[in-house]
Every structure is written in C-alpha cells, then in structure tokens.
Enzyme design. Structure first.
Site, mmCIF file in Angstrom:
data_model
loop_
_atom_site.group_PDB
_atom_site.id
_atom_site.type_symbol
_atom_site.label_atom_id
_atom_site.label_comp_id
_atom_site.label_asym_id
_atom_site.label_seq_id
_atom_site.Cartn_x
_atom_site.Cartn_y
_atom_site.Cartn_z
ATOM 1 N N GLU A 221 0.880 -8.578 1.824
ATOM 2 C CA GLU A 221 0.775 -7.788 3.052
ATOM 3 C C GLU A 221 1.268 -8.598 4.225
ATOM 4 O O GLU A 221 0.804 -9.720 4.466
ATOM 5 C CB GLU A 221 -0.673 -7.343 3.292
ATOM 6 C CG GLU A 221 -1.072 -6.232 2.344
ATOM 7 C CD GLU A 221 -2.409 -5.585 2.662
ATOM 8 O OE1 GLU A 221 -3.142 -6.102 3.518
ATOM 9 O OE2 GLU A 221 -2.715 -4.560 2.015
ATOM 10 N N THR B 259 -1.715 2.444 -8.049
ATOM 11 C CA THR B 259 -2.814 3.131 -8.723
ATOM 12 C C THR B 259 -2.267 4.217 -9.649
ATOM 13 O O THR B 259 -2.748 4.378 -10.775
ATOM 14 C CB THR B 259 -3.770 3.732 -7.670
ATOM 15 O OG1 THR B 259 -4.118 2.690 -6.768
ATOM 16 C CG2 THR B 259 -4.998 4.293 -8.293
ATOM 17 N N GLY C 183 -0.631 -5.648 -2.962
ATOM 18 C CA GLY C 183 0.525 -6.543 -2.970
ATOM 19 C C GLY C 183 0.534 -7.375 -1.714
ATOM 20 O O GLY C 183 -0.393 -7.310 -0.900
ATOM 21 N N SER D 251 0.828 -1.198 0.000
ATOM 22 C CA SER D 251 0.000 0.000 0.000
ATOM 23 C C SER D 251 0.870 1.259 0.000
ATOM 24 O O SER D 251 1.794 1.383 0.796
ATOM 25 C CB SER D 251 -0.884 -0.017 1.240
ATOM 26 O OG SER D 251 -1.636 1.137 1.276
ATOM 27 N N GLY D 252 0.557 2.158 -0.899
ATOM 28 C CA GLY D 252 1.317 3.418 -0.970
ATOM 29 C C GLY D 252 2.532 3.330 -1.858
ATOM 30 O O GLY D 252 3.306 4.286 -1.954
ATOM 31 N N SER E 68 -5.477 5.468 -0.422
ATOM 32 C CA SER E 68 -5.256 4.027 -0.553
ATOM 33 C C SER E 68 -6.477 3.348 -1.184
ATOM 34 O O SER E 68 -7.618 3.588 -0.771
ATOM 35 C CB SER E 68 -5.003 3.459 0.844
ATOM 36 O OG SER E 68 -4.756 2.099 0.744
ATOM 37 N N SER E 69 -6.213 2.518 -2.190
ATOM 38 C CA SER E 69 -7.328 1.778 -2.814
ATOM 39 C C SER E 69 -7.687 0.650 -1.866
ATOM 40 O O SER E 69 -6.839 -0.171 -1.548
ATOM 41 C CB SER E 69 -6.901 1.182 -4.141
ATOM 42 O OG SER E 69 -6.085 2.080 -4.836
HETATM 43 N N1 LIG Z 1 5.043 8.057 -10.145
HETATM 44 C C1 LIG Z 1 4.693 8.832 -9.155
HETATM 45 N N2 LIG Z 1 5.035 10.101 -9.176
HETATM 46 C C2 LIG Z 1 4.680 10.905 -8.149
HETATM 47 N N3 LIG Z 1 4.014 10.510 -7.050
HETATM 48 C C3 LIG Z 1 3.655 9.241 -6.975
HETATM 49 C C4 LIG Z 1 3.966 8.339 -8.020
HETATM 50 N N4 LIG Z 1 3.489 7.150 -7.647
HETATM 51 C C5 LIG Z 1 2.901 7.299 -6.439
HETATM 52 N N5 LIG Z 1 2.995 8.578 -6.038
HETATM 53 C C6 LIG Z 1 2.495 9.129 -4.759
HETATM 54 O O1 LIG Z 1 2.261 8.091 -3.853
HETATM 55 C C7 LIG Z 1 0.912 8.069 -3.429
HETATM 56 C C8 LIG Z 1 0.442 6.651 -3.292
HETATM 57 O O2 LIG Z 1 0.327 6.076 -4.550
HETATM 58 P P1 LIG Z 1 -0.834 5.051 -4.924
HETATM 59 O O3 LIG Z 1 -2.148 5.540 -4.435
HETATM 60 O O4 LIG Z 1 -0.708 4.782 -6.347
HETATM 61 O O5 LIG Z 1 -0.414 3.818 -4.061
HETATM 62 P P2 LIG Z 1 -1.041 2.367 -4.148
HETATM 63 O O6 LIG Z 1 0.070 1.462 -4.401
HETATM 64 O O7 LIG Z 1 -2.166 2.377 -5.114
HETATM 65 O O8 LIG Z 1 -1.534 2.194 -2.668
HETATM 66 P P3 LIG Z 1 -2.788 1.364 -2.174
HETATM 67 O O9 LIG Z 1 -2.453 -0.038 -2.258
HETATM 68 O O10 LIG Z 1 -2.965 1.850 -0.798
HETATM 69 O O11 LIG Z 1 -3.899 1.760 -3.079
HETATM 70 C C9 LIG Z 1 0.149 8.818 -4.505
HETATM 71 O O12 LIG Z 1 -1.004 9.417 -3.966
HETATM 72 C C10 LIG Z 1 1.173 9.832 -4.967
HETATM 73 O O13 LIG Z 1 1.159 10.910 -4.095
HETATM 74 MG MG LIG Z 2 -4.115 2.196 -4.992
#
Ligand SMILES: Nc1ncnc2c1ncn2[C@@H]1O[C@H](COP(=O)(O)OP(=O)(O)OP(=O)(O)O)[C@@H](O)[C@H]1O
Ligand SMILES: [Mg+2]
Length: 1081
Positions: A389, A112, A387, A107-108, A160-161
């Site tokens: 956890e 997404t 992913g 997560s994070g 977070s999704s």
């Molecule tokens: N390529 C990128 N460039 C800039 N910022 C990014 C990038 N990728 C991720 N981030 C930052 O990290 C934060 C978390 O990314 P994201 O929401 O895609 O995580 P995730 O893997 O989907 O997490 P989750 O599993 O909780 O959904 C985003 O809101 C953004 O601020």
């Molecule tokens: Mg996500």
C-alpha cells in the site's frame, strides 16, 4: 483422440510474460492491455498468475470451464486461475506436496474473489460424498460470515477485506477435504469508531439494522435508522449493488451451516448492538474542586441499554469511563479522566470489543471446520492479504502491511529460486548464477530485534517517561540513519537534509516495490493499542456469555502487571509464523491488479496498472524467472508440437522422445548455447528461440493445412461427384420411369377418347336408325288409323245427322228441365202464404226461372188463400188495410192495434137496453159505439162520453144517461188531428161557422183510436159530397179552436205516471199539454 493444445495456441499478446520480447515495462503494460481488451484477464509469469480485475462477470467460471481445466497441464490451455488451482491441487493430491496459494494485490484488485475462485474450483474437482460435501459447504460458508464482520465499503472497493486472511484447507490422502484452519491478521479496527469520507463501517452493522426482524431489533434495543448511531457514517450507508437485508439472511444462514448455535448467533449480535450503543454514549465535563475536569456520561439511556445487553452493572462502567486506575508494583493510583480521555476510552473499548469479537468468530469457525481425524493431512493454504500500500498518507497500518509484503516477496524470491535450482539439479542442468535483488536487507531494517524499526517502536512504547511519536522518530533517526533503505530529513545522513518531499514528521523506506513515506503520527498509540484496565475489568464482570472469553485480562485474580504485547510485535510474530508455515509449502502466486480506480469494466488506466506492476515487483518476477532458462518443456509434448518441422520426425517418430527432439533441433540448426537437454525436459534459454520454433511451426502448419485442405477437398469433391453420379443414375431411372408412365397414361387416355368417340358415333348411328324405324312404325299406325277412320266414316256417314250435337244438346237440356220441374213439383212448400221455404235450384242457369217460379207460386198461393174469405171478413181486412195506409210508420200506437179486431159496436148498442133511448135517437146504423173521454176545454180534465158513429154523424152522448150531448154532421168535420205517439187523443176539427162548431173543436181520447179514426176516415170520404177525403193530420203539435181561442195541443213524452195513460193539462190560454208516457220497450 485427445487434442494436444498449448498455451501458445491462439495467443493474444503473450500468455506468459517470460516470453515477452523485448522485456520492458512498456511492452509489459502493452501486453497486459492487449490481453485485457480481449477479455484475457489472466497472464502468466512462469507459474505466477497475474489477474486483472474485469469488474464484470465473465463467462469463464462455468462448470464446463472447470471440466476443461481439470487434469490438464499448466501450459496446455490459455492462462486461467483454474489452471493454477488445478496444478496446486494435483501436486498436493498426487505428489503429496503441501501447497500454498499466495494472493496479493492492492485493495479492489480481486484477491478475495480470486481466493473464492480457487476454493470453489478445488471444491468442484475434489471428491464427493455426504460428509465431504458438508465439509466443503462449511469451508465455503465461512467466507460470507467473515466478510460480513471483516469487510467494509471503502472508496477503493465496495467489499474491501479489512483484515488479512490465511486459510489452510486440509485434505486426506485421496484429496478429499477434511477441514480447515483460518488465521486472521490485523483487522482494521479503527474503522469501528471512525470511517474516512465516502466509506462505511463493517457490513454487519448495516446488515443487522436492515435485515433483522422488528422483534430481534427490539430485543437488541436497536432502531432501524442508521442515523441514530454515531459510529455509522451516513454518507454512504446504502451501497449500490449491496442488499444489506438479503446479506443479513445469507450471513445468518451461513453461520448456521458453519455450526453456530442459535444462542451463539444471538450473543454475537448482542455484541454488535453493544458496539453501536457504545458509540452513542456521550460525555460532559464536570469541574472538580482541584481544578480538574472530570467526565460524566451525558445521557445515561444508551449506557443503560448497553449495560443491559452485556449484563454489566451500570455504575461499574460509568466509573470506568470517569476514572483510571494505574497499578504499580505496590500501589494503586486512581486518576480521573477528562472528557477527551473518556471518549478515547470509549472508542478503545469499542475497537477492542469488536476486534476481539472478530477473533472469537475466527476461533469459533475454526472449531467447526477443523479436521475431525488426527491422521496426517495434506494442506493447501490460501493467503488473501493486503498488497503493498502506497497512499498519500501512510501510517502505522501501511507500515505493517508493507512489511508483510516484503516478507512475502522474500519468500517468493527464495522459493522461486529454490524451485528453479531444484529443477536444474533434478534435470541435471548446470547451475548458472541468477542475478536478482534480495530484499532481506529491507526486512532486516524493519524486523531486526536490535535496531529494527519495530524494535525501536516497542522500545519507545515500553520506555518510562514521556513518549511521543516525535521521540520515536528521533530514535529512528539516530539508529537507522546509516541504513541504505531508510530516509529521513533529520537523520544524520546529510543526503536528505534538503529533500523537501520528505516532511520532518515522516520517514521513508525504500521498499523493493518502491519508496514509501510514512508519517509517524499515531505510531506509538497504535502500537500500544491501550485499553484501560478498569474497562477490561468492567467487561470481565459482565454476565454476557462471551465477555469473559473476550477480556481475559480483566480477571482480577490474574492481574498481570506486564504490558501486553504491542500490536507491532504481535503482527511480527504472526507474520513470522505465517512465513514459517509458507516455507514448508509449495508456493503458487496470484498477483491481482486493478485496471482502473473507477470500479468500471473495460477501462485500462496505464498509469495505475504501471504503479501496481511496480510495487508488486512483477518485472522483478519476470527477470528472476528468465535469469536461467526462459522456457522448458518435457520432451514428449515438445516433440509432439514441433515434429512437423523435420522430415525425419514427421509424421511419426519411432523412438524415445528425447532423441526425436535432438534430431529435430539438429535439423533446425538451433545454436547449442540456446538450449540444454535436461533429463525429462528441454530448456530453452531465450524466448526468441521459442518464437523461432513457433513461427516455423506456424508456417509449417499452414503448409500442412494446405496439404490437408487439398487432400480433403479432393476427397470431398470425389465423394461428392460419386454421390452426384449415383444420385444421377437413380434420378434418371426414376425420371424415365415417370416419363414412361406419363406417356402410357396419355396414350391410354387418348385411346379411351378415340374409342368413346367411335362408340358414340356408332351408337348415334344406331339410334338414328332405330328412331327412323320407330317413326316409320308410328307413321304406319297413324296412316292406318286415318285410313281406318276414313273407311269407318265413309261406311257410317249415313247413320249421322249434321246437327246431332244440337239435338243431343236440346235433348239434354230438356232432360235437365224435366228433371228440374219434377224436382220443384215434388219439393213445393206448404200453401201458407207466410211459408218462406222454396226448393234449392240445381243449376245456375236456372236462376231467373227459379225466382220467377217462386213468385208465381206465391201469388197463386195468396190468391187461393184470399178466395176463402167471407164478405165481412173481407171488409174487416179492407178496414185494416186502410188503417195501415193511414197510420203505419206514422203513429206509435199503430202496431198495437194490428192484432185487435175492429169490433165496431163495443157497447152492443142495439141489444143493450141501457142504450135503447140513445139508439133510438140515431137514425142510421151505428157503425161504431164506444166510450171515449172528452177533454174539458177549460181545464183539460176528461169526462166519459159515448161516441157513436153513423154514416152521417158523429154523436157524443152522456155515458150514464145516454143523453146526446153533441152531434156533428160529418160534412162539418174537416179534419182529425192525432199525435205521432202512443196515445189515444184525437181532435175533431169542425168547419168554422157550422152549427156543431159553436163550442169549438172536440178533443177526445179513445182506447180504440186507430179503429175510430180509420172508420171516420172511411165514412168521411164516402159521406163527402165532393168526394173529398177527410184530412188526417198526424203531428205532435196542432191547433184546436176552443170557442174563440186557438189553443195549441202539444204532446210531450213523460215518465209513466198513474198507470200508462196519457194525461192532459191546460197550461194556459194557448197551450194544452198532453203528457204521453214513453212506450216501454
Ligand atoms: N474475477 C472477477 N470477475 C468479476 N469481478 C471481479 C473479479 N475479481 C474481482 N471482481 C470485482 O472486484 C471487486 C473487488 O474484488 P475483491 O473484493 O476481491 O478485491 P480485494 O482485492 O479482495 O480488495 P480488498 O483488498 O479491499 O479486500 C469484487 O467485489 C468484484 O466486484
Ligand atoms: Mg478482499
């Protein structure tokens, strides 16, 4: 000419982990860190992209970057997510291969974001057109909608999704998008009713309360204040960098673009509001007679409003919160719910309501975005799923998620190996066995239908009797005890009996990515995911447009006594479908890693990254990739890259590329076991060989660069020299011309100066001569004039007198005087002595003479005038003159007398018979006869008397009778007193002791005072023996002697009274006052 580049150019660390040498966890992390520190967030493992979350926006997603990566080979440019997206899109479009992009990470880590980048890249490079753009826009806008309802702020990620998402994007044969299908997995619905500390509920709740208009909130019976709702955790209601109000508008807009109708949007928001209201319903216990506690709704207001929102009859829902009906085959049993059960039912309803709403949203979006044509589609799937956890407390959710990741890893291994194998076959390379860990055995432990953990859990849930998490663990302990990846304290496997890191209520699974300890608490409940039938039936009865669709099982006509599938089995089957789906596609992997858990840029926490590298199985990935050949490259690019290493291939190889490469390798004496020749590619077994080639290339490039530099510098210097030379000629020519011009101008101006000097000198000389000549001429004239003058004077001297000037002067003066006198003569004024005229004088110098002439003329004129007078008239004038001398400017009466002739005998005494007697009494000639007023000495009153004046006497006689009253000899008269004023009073002062003075002085008044007194004065002075003159005393205050008394006669000015005559009044013994009227102007 197109510049051929390679991933190997300007590499920071190594761009592809397959080339890492030596390969170890440390070097792997070292490489990641080095690249991360240089903002290289992407690194390859073969065709897998590792993406590090930069936690800041980098300038690497611009439209220019899209163009840069468009239609380029995967290894041609530095690693980028666009390279992967481009590769996937092109092989979908050009080779008709369906693609899937699998994005995993914790997560994070940026899954997404990565999925959105892939989608936006594909949207940018695929076809354009009105219809296509609309489809693209709908696909892209589905993201904000799903994120609003399915994402939340957690401690690990602000966005977070909380669900897994798989999206198939469908393309036509040209590669234009047609539509898409979205699948969602396992929404974390427990978040609806409770959030861990520091986390929030799903975004939509906050967005609705912050962004909706007052009107909308009123319709939804909501209040803007978050704190009013039990389901909204307050400790992080406002998230930095998240603007809920703006997001709400974005979401609404996105819903409209995706194709939601206005009433659908309203219905969705009503359900969201209903969930909030549901959370506020509270229960209180109510004791029943049979010792059971029954719950009752505490405050019915929220219940009422929720029922209004959903269109449910309040009593139905109220009852559903108090009773539970269990239906067996033939009978229905209704039991009461206690307060805890009521709360459980409430929360279950909220969770179900929300998760079903979310699924409905996905279905609705799918309806909008589905491809309109039925023709065969090419598909690109994008999987954004949680992913691996590993938390401190891992529960049912982590178990499910990790199971999914096991399946994905299996697919990865399968597909990677299969791809590798296929490539070897394609290229005609002998297959060598690859050693790797196959995690099928772990998948089997979890999903096996007979004795898999999920099957055991389902069995427990469906078993009659008391079912608890502990009974489930017992079951596992018996069934799975022998499994090599299952660990439990109470299993029969004695190995773990003393493992204190393994609590009694937990079991541990050795996943491919590491060991995970699961606590069984809640497994049964979460797997059951129970919603009491009374509640689903109550929901079904609701009039709200979505409720029947969301709670179909509540339809009483379709009562199904079979238990609904458990959460676990549902997930298993959806994962099964997903796996099948993915297996038909060409996989592309993006492995996301987060560099730190502070959500901060520039921080690389090695331990955290190491953890992720492990459970993402990245080292395993590298090993699998390197099991065969580490590097492969088509002959063309290979020859192009290394041809400078061999004289025969440099600079041009004129033959097939493969032969060129063979010549090259032979020339470089690379051991033959280090590489193999495929049909179109050369396969290099070890990264060392590649680096050897690269190093040689680098050196060679340096030499070549020196050579190029040398030639270039030579050429540059030569051209520069030639240019300088050419310029020098031009400059010299111009300079010479300029210098000559300057010199010419100098000579020219010098010449002009010399010339002007010479001309000046000549001119001055000429001028001097001319001047001399002129002076000579003038001198001659002067001399001649003098000469002539002398001559003339000499000749005419005899005709001039030396005093000619004086004569002329005298003559002129005479002439002037003559003319002046003639002028005076002709301009003389009249002979009247009073004529003031006199002619003007012509010259100033005549002033004195002119004045004198005037006075002479006047005297002469007066004399002439006087000479005409007779004797009498002369006497009159003498008298007048005397009067003037006496009274002028002394008495006011005088001026009025000037014009009166002095008649003397006013009574015509000698002629008038009336006065004959009186006349006879007087011996001498009467000089004055007049009537006067004699003032009575006693009272001041007047009495008329005749006054006669002779040469010797003054006689006073009665006017009527003519009798002489008094006669005063003139020698007795010593003085006459008069006033200064305009009156006719006069006092005759008599010599004391004389005969006349017996009665005292006379005070008289006469109308002819001036004449009387003048005459008296004249006669008095002639009558006097000693020639003494009669004294005339002019004063406003004088003394008179009346008998013995001296009385003062005082003249005062008074206002006119009884005409203009003065009046006399005896004031007292001493004073007699005469009031004289003031003279009128
Ligand atoms: N390529 C990128 N460039 C800039 N910022 C990014 C990038 N990728 C991720 N981030 C930052 O990290 C934060 C978390 O990314 P994201 O929401 O895609 O995580 P995730 O893997 O989907 O997490 P989750 O599993 O909780 O959904 C985003 O809101 C953004 O601020
Ligand atoms: Mg996500």
């Amino acid at each position: 000419m197109e510049v051929k580049t390679s991933l190997l150019d300007n590499m920071i660390g190594v761009g592809d982990m397959v080339l890492l040498e030596p390969l170890s966890e440390d070097s792997f992390l070292e490489n990641l860190k080095k690249r991360f520190d240089h903002n290289e967030i992407y690194t390859y493992i073969g065709s897998v992209v590792i993406s590090m979350n930069p936690y800041r926006s980098l300038p690497i997603y611009s439209p220019e970057k899209v163009e840069e990566y468009r239609n380029r080979n995967f290894y041609e440019l530095s690693p980028h997510i666009y390279a992967l997206a481009d590769e996937a899109y092109r092989s979908l479009r050009d080779q008709d291969k369906d693609q899937c992009i699998l994005i995993t990470g914790e997560s994070g880590s940026g899954k997404t974001e990565a999925s959105k980048l892939v989608m936006s890249y594909v949207a940018a490079v695929c076809g354009k057109g009105q219809e296509v753009n609309k489809v693209k826009e709908q696909l892209l806008q589905s993201n904000p909608v799903l994120e609003a309802f399915g994402n939340a702020k957690t401690v690990r990620n602000d966005n977070s999704s909380r669900f897994g998402k798989y999206m198939d994007i469908e393309f036509d044969f040209k590669g234009d998008p047609l539509g898409g299908v979205i699948s969602n997995y396992l929404l974390e619905k427990s978040r609806v009713v409770k959030q861990p500390r520091g986390e929030r509920n799903f975004h939509i709740f906050y967005q609705l309360l912050s962004g909706a208009s007052d009107d909308t909130l009123k319709k939804l019976k909501l209040d803007r204040d978050f704190s009013k709702y039990n389901y909204l955790s307050l400790d992080s209601a406002v998230v930095n960098g998240l603007d809920d109000a703006t997001s709400f508008r974005t979401v609404k807009n996105a819903m409209q673009i995706v194709g939601f109708m206005e009433d659908e949007i309203r219905s969705v928001l009503e359900l969201v509001a209903a969930v909030l209201k549901l959370g506020n319903i509270e229960f209180k216990p109510e004791s029943r007679c049979n010792d059971t506690d029954e719950s009752r709704v505490r405050d019915k207001n929220d219940l009422k409003e929720m029922c209004e929102l959903l269109g449910i009859e309040q009593t139905v829902l109220e009852r559903a919160f108090s009773y539970r009906t269990v239906e067996a085959k033939l009978e229905k049993v209704s039991t009461t719910l206690n307060v805890a059960q009521a709360y459980y039912a409430r929360d279950a309803l909220a969770k179900n309501l929300y998760s079903r709403l979310f699924s409905w949203l996905v279905t609705r979006i799918n309806e909008s975005i589905k491809a309109q044509t039925k023709s065969r589609h090419k598909v690109m799937g994008v999987l954004d799923i949680y992913g691996f956890e590993i938390f401190e407390d891992n529960s049912f959710e982590q178990f499910i998620i990790n199971y999914c990741n096991e399946k994905l890893q299996q697919i990865f291994i399968e597909l990677t190996l299969r791809e590798e194998q296929e490539e070897y076959i394609r290229e005609g390379i002998e297959w060598t066995n690859i050693e790797y860990f196959n995690n099928a055995v772990i998948c089997d432990l979890i999903e096996n239908n007979q004795n898999g953990i999920m099957a055991m859990l389902d069995e427990e849930c469906l078993r009659p009797g008391t079912v608890t998490d502990e009974t489930f663990l017992d079951k596992l302990n018996t069934v799975c005890a022998e499994h090599q990846h299952f660990e439990s304290r109470l299993s029969k496997n004695s190995k773990f009996l003393n493992d204190h890191s393994l609590p009694h209520s937990c079991f541990r699974i050795q996943h491919y990515a590491g060991k995970v300890l699961y606590c069984v608490e809640g497994f049964v409940d979460k797997n059951n995911d129970l919603l009491y039938r009374d509640l689903s039936q109550a929901m079904f009865k609701a009039t709200h447009s979505l409720m029947k669709e969301l709670f179909p099982e509540g339809n009483p006509s379709k009562v199904n006594l079979k238990r609904p599938p458990t959460a676990g089995s549902q997930f298993k089957s959806s994962v099964g479908t997903l796996m099948k789906n993915l297996q038909t596609k060409n996989p592309n992997y993006i492995r996301c890693i987060k560099p730190n858990d502070k959500k901060a840029a520039h921080i690389f926490t090695a331990s955290l990254v190491c953890h992720q590298v492990r459970y993402l199985g990245l080292m395993e990935n590298v090993r699998v990739r390197r099991a065969g050949y580490a590097f492969r490259q088509p002959y063309g690019p290979c020859l192009e890259r290394y041809k400078m290493l061999c004289k025969r291939t440099w600079p041009h190889w004129r033959g097939p590329a493969r032969e060129g490469v063979e010549v090259l390798m032979a020339d470089l004496q690379v051991p033959t076991e280090e590489f193999s020749y495929g049909r179109s590619k050369i396969f290099i077994r070890n990264p060392r060989t590649l680096f050897f080639l690269e190093e040689r290339r680098r050196q060679c490039l340096q030499d070549l660069a020196t050579l190029i530099q040398k030639i270039y510098r030579g050429w540059k210097c030569r051209t520069h020299f030639l240019l300088l030379k050419k310029s020098q000629v031009v400059v010299a020519a111009w300079y010479r011309r300029y210098a000559q011009q300057k010199k010419y101008q100098r000579i020219k101006s010098a010449t002009t100066v010399v010339q002007s000097y010479a001309r000046g000198w000549q001119a001055r000389k000429l001028l001097r001569e001319l001047k001399h000549q002129k002076r000579c001429e003038e001198a001659v004239t002067t001399i001649a004039a003098y000469w002539h003058g002398t001559q003339v004077r000499r000749e005419y001297r005899k005709f001039f007198r030396a005093n000619a000037g004086k004569k002329i002067y005298n003559f002129t003066i005479q002439r002037i005087m003559q003319k002046y006198f003639l002028g005076v003569k002709s301009g003389l004024p009249s002979m009247s002595p009073v004529d003031k005229n006199w002619p003007a004088r012509p010259y100033r110098f005549l002033d004195a003479a002119h004045a004198q002439l005037r006075s002479i003329f006047h005297l002469w004129r007066c004399k002439k005038y006087r000479s005409q007078f007779s004797q009498e008239r002369k006497a009159v004038y003498q008298e007048k003159l005397e009067a003037s001398e006496l009274f002028k400017d002394k008495k006011s009466l005088y001026p009025s007398s000037v014009s009166q002739p002095f008649k003397g005998d006013y009574l015509e005494i000698s002629k008038n018979p009336k006065y004959q007697k009186l006349n006879s009494c007087v011996e001498e000639k009467v000089l004055l006869a007049d009537v006067v007023n004699k003032i009575n000495r006693a009272n001041g009153k007047g009495a008329s008397r005749i006054l006669l004046l002779t040469k010797k006497n003054v006689v006073l006689a009665d006017q009527k009778t003519g009798q002489v009253k008094a006669s005063v000899a003139l020698p007795d008269l010593i003085s006459v007193s008069v006033s200064t004023q305009n009156d006719g009073f006069f006092a005759l002062k008599l010599k004391e002791g004389s005969a006349s003075a017996v009665k005292g002085d006379f005070l008289l008044s006469s109308e002819h005072l001036i004449e009387t007194i003048t005459k008296l004065h004249h006669i008095g002075s002639t009558a006097s023996d000693d020639g003494e003159q009669l004294d005339i005393n002019i004063s406003d205050e004088f003394l008179v002697q009346f008998k013995q008394d001296k009385v003062c006669v005082k003249f005062i000015q008074a206002a006119p009274k009884n005409g203009n005559s003065a009046s006399c009044k005896r004031k007292n013994n001493r004073l007699l006052e005469v009031s004289v009227p003031a003279a009128t102007a």
